[in-house]
Write a protein that holds these residues in place. Structure first.
Motif, PDB file in Angstrom:
ATOM      1  N   THR A  20       3.219  16.545  -0.566  1.00 44.46           N
ATOM      2  CA  THR A  20       2.450  15.714  -1.494  1.00 44.46           C
ATOM      3  C   THR A  20       3.333  14.920  -2.437  1.00 44.46           C
ATOM      4  N   SER A  21       4.539  15.370  -2.704  1.00 46.15           N
ATOM      5  CA  SER A  21       5.431  14.634  -3.605  1.00 46.15           C
ATOM      6  C   SER A  21       6.101  13.440  -2.923  1.00 46.15           C
ATOM      7  N   ASN A  22       6.054  13.365  -1.608  1.00 47.08           N
ATOM      8  CA  ASN A  22       6.648  12.252  -0.870  1.00 47.08           C
ATOM      9  C   ASN A  22       5.622  11.145  -0.701  1.00 47.08           C
ATOM     10  N   ARG A  23       6.102   9.897  -0.734  1.00 47.63           N
ATOM     11  CA  ARG A  23       5.224   8.740  -0.566  1.00 47.63           C
ATOM     12  C   ARG A  23       5.893   7.713   0.342  1.00 47.63           C
ATOM     13  N   ILE A  24       5.061   6.875   0.954  1.00 50.37           N
ATOM     14  CA  ILE A  24       5.550   5.806   1.824  1.00 50.37           C
ATOM     15  C   ILE A  24       4.912   4.507   1.370  1.00 50.37           C
ATOM     16  N   LEU A  25       5.695   3.448   1.292  1.00 55.64           N
ATOM     17  CA  LEU A  25       5.212   2.125   0.903  1.00 55.64           C
ATOM     18  C   LEU A  25       5.135   1.249   2.144  1.00 55.64           C
ATOM     19  N   PHE A  26       3.960   0.668   2.380  1.00 58.93           N
ATOM     20  CA  PHE A  26       3.725  -0.190   3.539  1.00 58.93           C
ATOM     21  C   PHE A  26       3.373  -1.598   3.091  1.00 58.93           C
ATOM     22  N   ARG A  27       3.720  -2.567   3.926  1.00 58.63           N
ATOM     23  CA  ARG A  27       3.207  -3.933   3.786  1.00 58.63           C
ATOM     24  C   ARG A  27       2.840  -4.414   5.177  1.00 58.63           C
ATOM     25  N   ASP A  28       1.572  -4.784   5.325  1.00 60.59           N
ATOM     26  CA  ASP A  28       1.035  -5.254   6.603  1.00 60.59           C
ATOM     27  C   ASP A  28       1.259  -4.235   7.720  1.00 60.59           C
ATOM     28  N   GLY A  29       1.116  -2.954   7.391  1.00 62.18           N
ATOM     29  CA  GLY A  29       1.214  -1.889   8.378  1.00 62.18           C
ATOM     30  C   GLY A  29       2.610  -1.438   8.724  1.00 62.18           C
ATOM     31  N   LEU A  30       3.615  -2.075   8.151  1.00 62.33           N
ATOM     32  CA  LEU A  30       4.995  -1.690   8.440  1.00 62.33           C
ATOM     33  C   LEU A  30       5.605  -1.004   7.228  1.00 62.33           C
ATOM     34  N   PRO A  31       6.373   0.068   7.448  1.00 63.37           N
ATOM     35  CA  PRO A  31       6.955   0.797   6.319  1.00 63.37           C
ATOM     36  C   PRO A  31       8.107   0.018   5.686  1.00 63.37           C
ATOM     37  N   LEU A  32       8.093  -0.047   4.352  1.00 64.33           N
ATOM     38  CA  LEU A  32       9.173  -0.710   3.627  1.00 64.33           C
ATOM     39  C   LEU A  32      10.149   0.306   3.041  1.00 64.33           C
ATOM     40  N   ILE A  43       0.852  -1.183   0.000  1.00 64.85           N
ATOM     41  CA  ILE A  43       0.000   0.000   0.000  1.00 64.85           C
ATOM     42  C   ILE A  43       0.891   1.236   0.000  1.00 64.85           C
ATOM     43  N   THR A  44       0.578   2.162  -0.896  1.00 66.83           N
ATOM     44  CA  THR A  44       1.307   3.418  -0.964  1.00 66.83           C
ATOM     45  C   THR A  44       0.461   4.519  -0.355  1.00 66.83           C
ATOM     46  N   LEU A  45       1.095   5.354   0.430  1.00 63.94           N
ATOM     47  CA  LEU A  45       0.399   6.434   1.107  1.00 63.94           C
ATOM     48  C   LEU A  45       1.148   7.736   0.852  1.00 63.94           C
ATOM     49  N   SER A  46       0.423   8.785   0.514  1.00 62.32           N
ATOM     50  CA  SER A  46       1.042  10.099   0.377  1.00 62.32           C
ATOM     51  C   SER A  46       1.523  10.555   1.744  1.00 62.32           C
ATOM     52  N   LEU A  95      -2.847  10.097   7.740  1.00 63.50           N
ATOM     53  CA  LEU A  95      -2.454   8.780   8.236  1.00 63.50           C
ATOM     54  C   LEU A  95      -0.948   8.544   8.161  1.00 63.50           C
ATOM     55  N   ASN A  96      -0.200   9.511   7.699  1.00 65.35           N
ATOM     56  CA  ASN A  96       1.256   9.400   7.696  1.00 65.35           C
ATOM     57  C   ASN A  96       1.746   9.534   9.130  1.00 65.35           C
ATOM     58  N   LEU A  97       1.852   8.416   9.792  1.00 59.92           N
ATOM     59  CA  LEU A  97       2.336   8.398  11.167  1.00 59.92           C
ATOM     60  C   LEU A  97       3.710   7.742  11.247  1.00 59.92           C
ATOM     61  N   GLN A  98       4.423   7.781  10.136  1.00 60.48           N
ATOM     62  CA  GLN A  98       5.776   7.238  10.068  1.00 60.48           C
ATOM     63  C   GLN A  98       6.669   8.011  11.036  1.00 60.48           C
ATOM     64  N   LYS A 127       7.315   5.501  -7.537  1.00 57.05           N
ATOM     65  CA  LYS A 127       7.459   6.577  -8.520  1.00 57.05           C
ATOM     66  C   LYS A 127       6.341   6.600  -9.552  1.00 57.05           C
ATOM     67  N   VAL A 128       5.987   5.445 -10.079  1.00 55.97           N
ATOM     68  CA  VAL A 128       4.972   5.395 -11.121  1.00 55.97           C
ATOM     69  C   VAL A 128       3.592   5.285 -10.506  1.00 55.97           C
ATOM     70  N   GLY A 129       3.485   4.507  -9.455  1.00 59.94           N
ATOM     71  CA  GLY A 129       2.219   4.372  -8.759  1.00 59.94           C
ATOM     72  C   GLY A 129       1.117   3.829  -9.630  1.00 59.94           C
ATOM     73  N   LYS A 130      -0.001   4.513  -9.629  1.00 61.05           N
ATOM     74  CA  LYS A 130      -1.158   4.028 -10.361  1.00 61.05           C
ATOM     75  C   LYS A 130      -1.473   4.916 -11.559  1.00 61.05           C
ATOM     76  N   LEU A 131      -0.413   5.342 -12.244  1.00 60.50           N
ATOM     77  CA  LEU A 131      -0.632   6.099 -13.475  1.00 60.50           C
ATOM     78  C   LEU A 131      -1.326   5.220 -14.506  1.00 60.50           C
ATOM     79  N   ARG A 132      -2.097   5.867 -15.364  1.00 62.17           N
ATOM     80  CA  ARG A 132      -2.726   5.096 -16.441  1.00 62.17           C
ATOM     81  C   ARG A 132      -1.627   4.473 -17.295  1.00 62.17           C
TER      82      ARG A 132
END
Length: 175
Positions: free
Chosen positions: A124-136, A100-103, A108-111, A162-167
């Motif tokens: 807004t340009s920064n993102r965090i990638l999580f798996r099972d609630g833990l930051p990767l 899961i990617t979060l802006s 909810l950015n509680l990193q 970087k690419v995320g969910k672009l069309r």
């Protein structure tokens, strides 16, 4: 001149107390569980002391519950009743390993507050990638920084952050 209003129990409260109560309710609706460390991300000038007084009053009325709901967090915690049930159901679920990617600008950015590691600036340009609630990993200032040792390939992390969910039609143009 300080304006006052009547509260539900007939006592007068100042405008700042009314604003603090509104903020306390907003925090409860946003997070479900509120504790002191959550205020580190908020810019409203209400102290934990003011909020805790409000939450204790609501707990005495039976509107919310006080207790220890989030592990690894010390001090008083207050929660909505429905949030407690959701927390229990999540604890019983098995991990699904979904990425899961979060802006970083998301509330909810509680990193760095709830999760281990450094904080990620709320841009807004920064993102965090999580798996099972833990930051990767995190994308910060255009650079990817791994936050944990995981088996996810670096190319996949880069693609997701970087690419995320672009069309699909736009992805070739992304650099």
């Amino acid at each position: 001149m300080l304006r006052t209003q009547l509260s539900g129990d007939g006592a007068e409260t100042s405008a700042s107390d009314a604003a603090a109560e509104k903020f306390a309710r907003i925090l409860l609706r946003r997070y479900g569980v509120v504790f002191r460390r959550l205020l580190e991300r908020e810019s409203f000038s209400v102290t934990w002391y003011q909020l805790a007084r409000i939450y204790r009053r609501w707990e005495a009325r039976g509107e919310i519950r006080g207790g220890y709901f989030v592990g690894g967090v010390s001090g008083e915690q207050f929660a909505l009743s429905e949030a407690i049930g959701l927390l229990r159901s999540i604890r019983k679920e098995s991990p699904n390993h979904e990425l899961i990617t979060l802006s970083a600008a998301d509330p909810l950015n509680l990193q760095g507050i709830l999760t281990p590691g450094p904080r990620i600036a709320a841009l807004t340009s920064n993102r965090i990638l999580f798996r099972d609630g833990l930051p990767l990993a995190a994308l910060e200032a255009g650079d990817i920084r791994k936050l944990s040792d995981d088996s996810v390939p670096d190319l996949k992390i880069e693609s997701i952050l970087k690419v995320g969910k672009l069309r699909v039609s736009l992805r070739p143009y992304y650099k």
